[in-house]
Design a protein around this motif. Structure first.
Motif, PDB file in Angstrom:
ATOM      1  N   UNK A 131      12.944 -22.415 -24.634  1.00  0.00           N
ATOM      2  CA  UNK A 131      12.396 -23.453 -23.750  1.00  0.00           C
ATOM      3  C   UNK A 131      11.596 -22.818 -22.621  1.00  0.00           C
ATOM      4  N   UNK A 132      12.116 -21.716 -22.087  1.00  0.00           N
ATOM      5  CA  UNK A 132      11.396 -20.995 -21.040  1.00  0.00           C
ATOM      6  C   UNK A 132      10.028 -20.548 -21.546  1.00  0.00           C
ATOM      7  N   UNK A 133      10.004 -19.984 -22.745  1.00  0.00           N
ATOM      8  CA  UNK A 133       8.755 -19.521 -23.349  1.00  0.00           C
ATOM      9  C   UNK A 133       7.774 -20.673 -23.509  1.00  0.00           C
ATOM     10  N   UNK A 161       8.090 -10.875 -20.913  1.00  0.00           N
ATOM     11  CA  UNK A 161       9.453 -10.568 -20.449  1.00  0.00           C
ATOM     12  C   UNK A 161      10.488 -11.206 -21.372  1.00  0.00           C
ATOM     13  N   UNK A 162      10.245 -12.483 -21.728  1.00  0.00           N
ATOM     14  CA  UNK A 162      11.158 -13.187 -22.648  1.00  0.00           C
ATOM     15  C   UNK A 162      11.176 -12.485 -24.002  1.00  0.00           C
ATOM     16  N   UNK A 163       9.994 -12.133 -24.498  1.00  0.00           N
ATOM     17  CA  UNK A 163       9.897 -11.469 -25.800  1.00  0.00           C
ATOM     18  C   UNK A 163      10.585 -10.096 -25.777  1.00  0.00           C
ATOM     19  N   UNK A 164      10.416  -9.373 -24.689  1.00  0.00           N
ATOM     20  CA  UNK A 164      11.012  -8.035 -24.584  1.00  0.00           C
ATOM     21  C   UNK A 164      12.534  -8.109 -24.681  1.00  0.00           C
ATOM     22  N   UNK A 165      13.139  -9.016 -23.939  1.00  0.00           N
ATOM     23  CA  UNK A 165      14.602  -9.086 -23.931  1.00  0.00           C
ATOM     24  C   UNK A 165      15.166  -9.812 -25.148  1.00  0.00           C
ATOM     25  N   UNK A 169       9.147  -6.554 -29.475  1.00  0.00           N
ATOM     26  CA  UNK A 169       8.371  -5.614 -28.689  1.00  0.00           C
ATOM     27  C   UNK A 169       6.884  -5.643 -29.043  1.00  0.00           C
ATOM     28  N   UNK A 170       6.577  -5.879 -30.284  1.00  0.00           N
ATOM     29  CA  UNK A 170       5.165  -5.927 -30.689  1.00  0.00           C
ATOM     30  C   UNK A 170       4.457  -7.105 -30.030  1.00  0.00           C
ATOM     31  N   UNK A 171       5.101  -8.291 -30.098  1.00  0.00           N
ATOM     32  CA  UNK A 171       4.513  -9.476 -29.464  1.00  0.00           C
ATOM     33  C   UNK A 171       4.459  -9.307 -27.942  1.00  0.00           C
ATOM     34  N   UNK A 172       5.493  -8.632 -27.408  1.00  0.00           N
ATOM     35  CA  UNK A 172       5.508  -8.355 -25.973  1.00  0.00           C
ATOM     36  C   UNK A 172       4.296  -7.514 -25.582  1.00  0.00           C
ATOM     37  N   UNK A 173       4.004  -6.512 -26.394  1.00  0.00           N
ATOM     38  CA  UNK A 173       2.848  -5.647 -26.138  1.00  0.00           C
ATOM     39  C   UNK A 173       1.547  -6.452 -26.128  1.00  0.00           C
TER      40      UNK A 173
END
Length: 678
Positions: A131-133, A161-165, A169-173
């Motif tokens: 939901x945050x995303x 930040x949401x993706x990282x935790x 990691x790829x989408x976070x990048x």
């Protein structure tokens, strides 16, 4: 029992005090609308303890519900949401953010909507990451439309930040790369620092250690730029220590322990311990870990123990977990298997409780090496959890990709719908415009036809007038010629003869016979009478007139009598027997004749009447009244626009300086009255 009642009463008084205080402050500030004043009101809660702060915020929140929706009230909700968030009450923070979103939508405040979406995302981030995303994504798109690229980058950072935790990691990048691209010309060093730091952590997870080190160095360089600005020293210290710890972690991974030991040793100070005990504990623990890895075991356990005690006092369970795992690894290097197993089991239980999957795996991996008896159990648990994490991460990846896709799809559908609606509006407007143009053209065509018809009718009426006048002129000319001839005959023939006889008889006056004389006188008198009568007739015949009384009456009677042969209506003509038409001007006679003719035509065409009475009377010596009354079907005078016939009658009456009046009722009949004044 009495103590409970007293305590309950004190709590009630305490709550009422806070409500009164909030009401007092709010009422005092109600007429003020600057953000600085708003901040001062809310900043009052910083001096309260957690429970008192929440009571005060609840009382403010209760009062806001009854206030008018304006920018001040919406900013109050944003401030309340922030304070609830800082007080770790994410549910109430979410409620205040949703209210700010609702109020912003009511007034179509685009900036307020974007900010509220951002706040809702923050409220969800610790409880419901998908939901945050979603809300961060909505805020990002709206900020981008508003050309607010700094806040667009901030939303991209929050998504990353949401993706990282969640281990994506790829989408976070990808998200951080987008943010950094938008921040090229930005002056928001804090956000640039955070993006570079998160990108470094992401590269570390992707095993791109050199790239990770490069990004952490960029973050440190940004921090050096920030130091030259007016920024709080405690904040500078936090940035500095965090960046060096991140860089030293990479040195440890790469086996460059001496670099790590050198940098971390430089950070340790009483000042750091006093200002930020948690950062001091992390530096101390990392320094101990680097020494342990490099084989320098002197005082390592003491450093681990000190750092563990510090974080235990702070209550941060994540820090406690990391410290315990490091201590477990230390006992492993010292071959103290019992203590290592004990501390790692504690770490595993703590990791399970706080749902830290990575550290659960770390503790299981170490336990599978240390605990010979249960190594297969721990190995199987490790494999199961690893597979489970992979599945969860895969599903999470799909979930966030699905959120992006569904949001994009909804936007595309909305765009298509908007385009369709636009086309529908344009086509509808075009059709309506075309219909209006057609209607206007038809209206003007009809009006032109009506004008042409009126002109033709007027021309026809004029021709009829001319023909009627010409006909009467011919009749009168014939009459005049005939009267002139008769008058001439009477004057030249009979009058001369009678005059001659009278003159001859005058000669007999010389005779004195009384009887003859009297007889002669009688004849002479009689001849004089005949002469006078003939003279009168001659003069009357010689008098010129056009449409004298008898002729005009005959003309009207002839018009009305002719209707008996062609109409089912019984027409009746009434006039005073002593009415003198000779006193009426010929133009008035012609207009009255045409009005009667038009009225008869209307009765025949529309009235469906049994009887129609036409009455002309002299009301006084200076006025004439003509009325035309039928017992036909009638019409609604207010609803029906005057037709051409009625218009012509009215115009003819006005041309004579008269008054025109129509009265009609449906089913009863119609009355037309013309009044002329001389």
């Amino acid at each position: 029992m009495k103590y409970k009642i007293i305590i309950k009463l004190l709590k009630t008084i305490f709550n009422l005090f806070f409500l009164f205080l909030a009401l007092l402050i709010f009422s005092c500030k109600k007429t003020q609308s600057t953000n600085s004043e708003l901040s001062r009101d809310i900043s009052f809660v910083n001096n309260l303890d957690s429970k008192s702060k929440e009571r005060y915020l609840d009382s403010i929140n209760a009062l806001l519900k009854y206030q008018k929706n304006d920018s001040v009230i919406r900013n109050f909700y944003f401030k309340i949401s922030t304070e609830f968030y800082n007080n770790n009450n994410f549910k109430k923070s979410l409620s205040a953010s949703l209210m700010a979103l609702k109020l912003s939508k009511e007034v179509d405040d685009k900036k307020g909507i974007a900010k509220a979406l951002y706040y809702v995302g923050d409220s969800y981030v610790n409880v419901k990451k998908d939901s945050s995303y979603f809300y961060y994504l909505q805020a990002e798109k709206l900020y981008y439309k508003l050309s607010d690229y700094d806040n667009t980058a901030r939303m991209l950072f929050n998504k990353a930040y949401v993706l990282f935790y969640d281990g994506n990691y790829t989408e976070c990048e990808v998200e951080i790369s987008k943010a950094l691209k938008l921040l090229k010309a930005s002056k928001d060093e804090r956000l640039i620092y955070s993006c570079n730091t998160l990108m470094g952590n992401c590269q570390e997870k992707l095993a791109n250690y050199d790239k990770a080190l490069w990004y952490h160095q960029l973050a440190l360089n940004t921090f050096k730029t920030m130091k030259s600005k007016d920024i709080d020293q405690d904040e500078i210290l936090n940035y500095d220590v965090t960046s060096i710890i991140n860089i030293c972690n990479l040195y440890d991974i790469k086996g460059e322990y001496s670099k790590s030991i050198k940098k971390l040793s430089e950070l340790l100070s009483n000042h750091l311990k006093e200002k930020s005990p948690r950062l001091y504990a992390n530096v101390l623990s990392n320094l101990a870990y680097s020494k342990m890895k490099s084989g320098q075991f002197h005082n390592v356990y003491g450093m681990f123990s000190e750092s563990l005690e510090i974080v235990k006092n702070s209550g941060n369970e994540s820090d406690i977990l990391y410290k315990k795992i490091h201590i477990g690894e230390y006992f492993l290097t010292q071959r103290d298997t019992g203590k290592a197993i004990q501390i790692l089991k504690e770490a595993k239980q703590l990791a399970i409780r706080i749902k830290n999957s990575n550290e659960i795996l770390t503790s299981l991996k170490l336990l599978s090496v240390l605990d010979k008896e249960n190594r297969f159990y721990y190995a199987n648990e490790y494999i199961k959890l690893s597979d489970s994490i992979n599945i969860v991460q895969k599903n999470t990846h799909n979930k966030y990709a699905r959120i992006e896709y569904e949001t994009s799809k909804i936007e595309d559908e909305n765009r298509i719908l908007t385009t369709k609606n636009l086309y529908i509006i344009i086509i509808s407007f075009g059709v309506i415009l075309l219909l209006v143009i057609v209607f206007i053209l038809r209206y003007f065509k009809f009006k032109n036809s009506e004008i042409r018809f009126l002109k033709l009718q007027k021309k026809a009426n004029e021709e009829i007038y001319l023909l009627l006048t010409e006909q009467h002129e011919k009749i009168n000319s014939a009459k005049e010629n005939e009267k002139t001839r008769i008058a001439r005959e009477l004057h030249d023939g009979i009058m001369n003869k009678i005059y001659s006889v009278r003159m001859n008889l005058g000669f007999f006056n010389s005779k004195v016979d009384q009887q003859i004389i009297e007889k002669r006188k009688e004849f002479i008198s009689e001849l004089q009478v005949i002469e006078n009568e003939i003279r009168t007739i001659s003069h009357d015949l010689s008098r010129t007139s056009f449409l004298d009384g008898n002729d005009f009456n005959s003309l009207l009677m002839g018009l009305i009598e002719n209707q008996k042969e062609i109409s089912k209506t019984n027409f009746k003509y009434i006039t005073d027997s002593d009415f003198e038409w000779g006193d009426i001007q010929n133009i008035c006679k012609i207009n009255l004749y045409r009005i009667v003719q038009e009225a008869i035509l209307n009765v025949n065409k529309y009235a469906n009447a049994k009887n129609c009475e036409i009455c002309i009377q002299k009301h006084s010596s200076k006025s004439l009244i003509m009325s035309i009354v039928d017992d036909g079907q009638g019409f609604d005078v207010r609803a029906k626009k005057n037709g051409i016939g009625l218009t012509n009658m009215s115009e003819r009456t006005e041309s004579m300086g008269g008054e025109f009046y129509v009265e009609s009722k449906i089913g009863i009949g119609t009355r037309i009255q013309i009044t002329l004044h001389f």
